[in-house]
Design an enzyme around this catalytic site. Structure first.
Site, PDB file in Angstrom:
ATOM      1  N   THR A 252      60.259  -3.930  50.821  1.00  0.00           N
ATOM      2  CA  THR A 252      59.970  -2.553  51.225  1.00  0.00           C
ATOM      3  C   THR A 252      60.129  -1.544  50.097  1.00  0.00           C
ATOM      4  OG1 THR A 252      62.266  -2.336  51.950  1.00  0.00           O
ATOM      5  CG2 THR A 252      60.656  -2.993  53.609  1.00  0.00           C
TER       6      THR A 252
ATOM      7  N   GLU B  12      58.528   0.410  60.546  1.00  0.00           N
ATOM      8  CA  GLU B  12      57.980   0.004  61.844  1.00  0.00           C
ATOM      9  C   GLU B  12      56.805   0.864  62.301  1.00  0.00           C
ATOM     10  OE1 GLU B  12      59.918  -2.561  62.824  1.00  0.00           O
ATOM     11  OE2 GLU B  12      61.699  -2.146  61.638  1.00  0.00           O
TER      12      GLU B  12
END
Length: 733
Positions: free
Chosen positions: A474, A696
Site C-alpha cells: 500500500t 477499502e
C-alpha cells in the site's frame, strides 16, 4: 536549513520502489537459509468425512524424502481455538491443520511431505494414498437458505447489524413506489501475486520465521503459544508482502505447517502453497440478498428493507458488515435489516478488501438504480434527494462527509450531464453504451488495538523509524517516511524506515484501512517526542542556536550534539491509543463511482471503457500512492462485477478452478481508463493526523456502478454477479 515545505501531501515516489525493481526486496520464500528442507501439502479429495488410513510407504521411499507428517505422527501443539483467530476473527472453532482425522472441506491438508528439494516433496506428495469415510456434504448456498440463522455470537470488533427503526414493513406496503429484488454474489477467492509461503530458520535457541502475513506480531504470539516455544526467541519477519487483502490477517496454513515440520525435524523448512491449493485457504462469502425500497413519487425513501444470507463454514460464524451501511447512508426513518448465515462444508470465508461493504452495497446501490427508473429520476439526483449529514443508524453526525463534493466533481469529470436517461439510448458504432453510477462508503477509524513506534538518531545524523507493521503493497514505507520527515523537519533522505519485523515495536494487523491513521499517528508522536528530547539535550549541552528547531535539527547541529553527548543514544518510543472518538461522531470514507461500459450486442461482450472514482478520505498523505490504491481496488471491483466466480462442483464439494486459466480475473487488456479524484476534506476527529484510509473504499462502489451501466446500455437488469457473457446473453434471449 535541511528542507523546504511540508512533504506529506506530495506524490513522493515509493521509498521501496528501487529495491523491488532491482529484485532486492525479499519475500517470504526468497530468504537463503542453510540446511533447508522443503514441504508440500497433501490435500483431502472429499468435502466431508473422516480419514480411515494414510498409506505413505511409496512417498517415504521416494528419493530425497525426509518425512511424511500426518495427524497420527505430528508433534504436539496447543489445540485451544482462541490461538488460531486473528484479533477480529469469527466466533467458533477455527480450522487446525492435521489436528485429527476429521475432514471439514475439500482441499484440507491431510498430510505434509518433507524433502530435501521442492521437487522431491511435490512429487512424493502425489504418491500418498488416503482412504476416507465419506459423509453427505453441502456446498450449495441456495440449498441451505431454509436453514439460515442469525448468529448468536458476534464477531469481536464488528458492530452489530443495526436495529430496526420505525415500521419498515408498513411503510413499504403503503409506499406509492416500490422496488423489491433479489441479488446474488459469487464466492471470490484470494489470489494475490505472491503465494502464501513461509521459510522457517530453526536454530538452537531461536526460531526465525519469514512469513507472508499482515501481522508479524500476531503470528509471533500465535507460534510461541501454539507450539510451546517460550524458551526460544521467536521472530517473525515480513518486510515485503506481494499483495494481501485480508487472507493474511490470521496465521495461515503455510506458517502453521512449516513450523510444525521444523519442530518435528529440528530443521529449517520452507513451504510454498501453490496456486491450485490457494483455493482452499479462504474466500469472500457468496450471498443471496433481497432489497425492498419504498419511496414517494419523487424518489424520497420511505422504507428500506435489506436481508442478506451469506455462506459460512460448519465450524465458524464468519461475519461481515454486509448491511451496516444500508442503515446509515441515506435518509430514511423506516429501516429493517436482517443478516443471516448458512453453514456449508467449506473452509471458512474470510475478510477480503472492503469485507461486507463490497457485497452489501452492490445490492443496495443496484436497488437504488432500479428505484431511479421506477420514479423516472436521474440516479445521481435520486441519491442527492436522499442525502443525509447524519449517520441514520446511530443518529449522530459524521466526523466529516464530502460526498456531495464527490458527486459533483465525479459527475463533472465523467460528463454525466450528457447522459440520456432511457436504456439502450446510447451507441457508438456497433456497440451499446451504458453509463452507471453508485455510492461507496467504508468505516474510517483507528485500530482498536494500540500501536507503537520508535525513532532514534543515528551517528550519521539520520533518523531511524521502526515499527512491526508490515507493508502489504500500500505504500506504508513511503507515507511513514513522509510523516517522520515532516515531524523531524528533515529531508526524506535522512529518514530510514524499518518495518515488518515482530522484534520491532508492537503494531496491530494491517487491514481495515486504519494503518495510515494508526501507525502514522504513532510515528508522528514518537518523532515529536524525540524532537523535544533533542532540543532539551541541545540546551543542556550549550549548543548555540537561534531557537529555531530546524537549525538545531540540522545534520551539523546534531553531529555536535552527539559529540558533546558522548554519543548517548537519542531515541524515543510512543504509543498511540485509539483516538477518543466516543459516541459523538461516525467516521466514514465516501466515494462516487461513474462507469462507462460498451457492449457488443451480438456477442454480449462487456468492456468497462471508463471509470471515474471520486473519493473523500480525509487528509491524503501521498496522492500517488493513494491513487494507486484506488486504481488497484477498482480493478478488483471490475473482477467482482464481470469475472470472479469460485464456482463449486456441488457433487464433489470442490472449487472447479485450479489456476488463472479457470479462475478469471481482469488482465491488462480488460482495464481501460481509470481516473481518480480526491475531494478536499478536513477531519480533526477521526485520527490525530486527519487520515481516514483508502485501502477499502476504492472497491465498494465499482461493481454496482458497472451493473447499473450494463442495465443502461441494454435495458436488461442482471442481478447476479459476476455478469458473465452467458448470463447477459440468456437475459437478452
Amino acid at each position: 536549513m535541511d528542507r523546504g515545505p511540508a512533504i506529506t501531501g506530495k506524490s513522493i515516489p515509493r521509498i521501496d520502489g528501487p529495491l523491488k525493481v532491482r529484485g532486492q526486496a525479499k519475500y517470504a520464500a526468497e530468504y537463503e537459509v542453510p540446511d533447508l528442507l522443503h514441504a508440500a501439502i497433501v490435500s483431502a479429495s472429499i468435502a466431508k468425512g473422516r480419514v480411515i488410513s494414510i498409506d505413505s510407504a511409496d512417498a517415504k521411499s521416494f528419493p530425497g524424502v525426509v518425512a511424511v507428517l500426518t495427524h497420527q505422527n505430528r508433534p504436539w501443539f496447543w489445540p485451544f481455538s482462541f490461538l488460531y483467530k486473528d484479533p477480529a476473527g469469527p466466533p467458533g472453532q477455527p480450522f487446525r491443520p492435521l489436528y485429527n482425522d476429521r475432514v471439514h472441506f475439500s482441499g484440507q491438508p491431510v498430510a505434509l511431505v518433507v524433502g530435501d528439494t521442492y521437487e522431491a516433496a511435490r512429487d512424493a506428495a502425489a504418491l500418498v494414498r488416503v482412504s476416507y469415510h465419506r459423509e453427505q456434504h453441502s456446498t450449495d448456498l441456495a440449498a441451505e437458505v431454509s436453514r439460515a440463522y442469525k448468529s448468536p455470537r458476534r464477531r469481536l470488533g464488528l458492530a452489530p447489524t443495526p436495529q430496526p427503526t420505525g415500521d419498515a414493513d408498513r411503510a413499504f406496503s403503503e409506499a406509492p413506489v416500490k422496488v423489491e429484488a433479489t441479488y446474488t454474489t459469487a464466492a471470490e477467492n484470494h489470489h494475490p501475486m505472491e503465494l502464501f509461503a513461509t521459510t522457517v530458520e530453526w536454530g538452537d535457541k531461536t526460531v526465525t520465521v519469514y512469513d507472508k502475513t499482515q501481522s508479524p506480531k500476531s503470528v509471533e504470539i500465535f507460534l510461541k503459544v501454539a507450539f510451546r516455544l517460550f524458551r526460544r526467541k521467536v521472530r517473525v519477519v515480513s518486510s515485503f508482502v506481494g499483495g494481501a487483502f485480508g487472507l493474511g490477517l490470521r496465521p495461515q496454513q503455510s506458517v502453521f505447517l512449516a513450523v510444525l515440520a521444523a519442530k518435528a525435524l529440528k530443521r529449517s523448512i520452507r513451504l510454498v502453497i501453490p496456486r491450485d491449493q490457494m483455493f482452499a485457504l479462504g474466500y469472500r462469502a457468496n450471498s443471496i440478498q433481497t432489497v425492498s425500497l419504498g419511496a414517494d413519487k419523487n424518489g424520497h425513501l420511505l422504507a428500506v428493507r435489506h436481508r442478506a444470507i451469506a455462506a459460512t463454514s460448519r465450524n465458524e460464524d464468519a461475519q461481515d458488515p454486509m448491511l451496516n451501511f444500508s442503515a446509515s447512508l441515506y435518509r430514511c426513518h423506516n429501516v429493517k435489516l436482517a443478516y443471516e448465515l448458512a453453514k456449508l462444508d467449506t473452509v471458512s470465508p474470510c475478510d477480503m478488501r472492503a469485507p461486507g461493504a463490497a457485497t452489501g452495497m452492490f445490492a443496495l446501490e443496484c436497488a437504488m438504480d432500479e428505484l431511479a427508473y421506477a420514479t423516472n429520476v436521474d440516479p445521481l439526483v435520486l441519491r442527492l434527494a436522499n442525502y443525509t449529514e447524519r449517520d441514520q443508524s446511530e443518529n449522530r453526525p459524521f466526523s466529516s462527509k464530502a460526498l456531495r463534493e464527490c458527486y459533483a466533481q465525479g459527475a463533472e469529470r465523467f460528463g454525466w450531464a450528457k447522459r440520456s436517461h432511457a436504456p439502450r439510448s446510447m451507441r457508438k458504432g456497433k456497440e451499446l453504451v451504458g453509463w452507471g453510477m453508485a455510492t461507496g462508503v467504508w468505516e474510517a477509524a483507528m485500530s482498536p488495538v494500540p500501536a507503537r513506534a520508535k525513532v532514534r538518531l543515528l551517528a550519521d545524523g539520520r533518523f531511524e523509524v521502526t515499527s512491526s507493521i508490515t507493508d502489504i503493497g500500500t505504500g506504508t514505507y513511503t507515507i511513514l517516511t513522509q510523516i517522520a520527515a515532516d515531524a523531524l523537519e528533515a529531508s526524506i533522505e535522512r529518514v530510514v524506515v524499518k518495518l515488518g519485523d515482530s522484534a520491532l515495536p508492537f503494531n496491530p494487523i494491517q487491514g481495515g484501512s486504519w494503518t495510515a491513521a494508526t501507525s502514522g499517528s504513532a510515528v508522528q508522536a514518537a518523532c515529536n517526542k524525540l524532537k523535544k528530547k533533542i532540543l532539551s539535550r541541545a540546551k543542556q549541552a550549550g549548543i548555540v542556536g537561534n531557537g529555531q528547531s530546524t537549525e538545531l535539527l540540522s545534520p551539523a547541529a546534531l553531529a555536535d550534539l552527539l559529540r558533546l553527548s558522548d554519543h548517548d543514544n537519542l531515541s524515543a518510543t510512543a504509543t498511540i491509543i485509539n483516538f477518543p472518538f466516543g459516541k459523538k461522531y461516525t467516521g466514514a470514507t465516501h466515494s462516487a463511482v461513474f462507469a462507462e461500459v460498451r457492449i457488443d450486442e451480438e456477442l454480449a461482450v462487456v468492456r468497462v471503457t471508463r471509470l471515474v472514482c471520486a473519493v473523500a478520505a480525509g487528509r491524503i498523505l501521498n496522492p500517488a500512492t493513494a491513487r494507486s490504491q484506488i486504481i488497484g481496488a477498482s480493478v478488483m471491483g471490475i473482477g467482482k462485477a464481470l469475472y470472479e466466480d469460485a464456482a463449486t462442483d456441488h457433487n464433489l464439494g470442490r472449487c472447479m478452478a485450479h489456476s488463472f486459466a479457470d479462475y478469471h480475473i481482469p488482465s491488462n487488456a480488460d482495464v481501460y481508463e481509470i481516473e481518480v479524484l480526491f475531494a478536499e476534506e478536513t477531519d480533526d476527529k477521526v485520527s490525530p493526523i486527519g487520515v481516514k484510509g483508502v485501502g477499502e473504499i476504492g472497491s465498494v462502489a465499482v461493481a454496482p456502478a458497472i451493473a447499473n451501466a450494463i442495465f443502461h446500455a441494454t435495458g436488461q437488469r442482471i442481478r447476479d454477479l459476476p455478469i458473465t457473457i452467458d448470463r447477459l446473453a440468456r437475459s437478452r434471449d
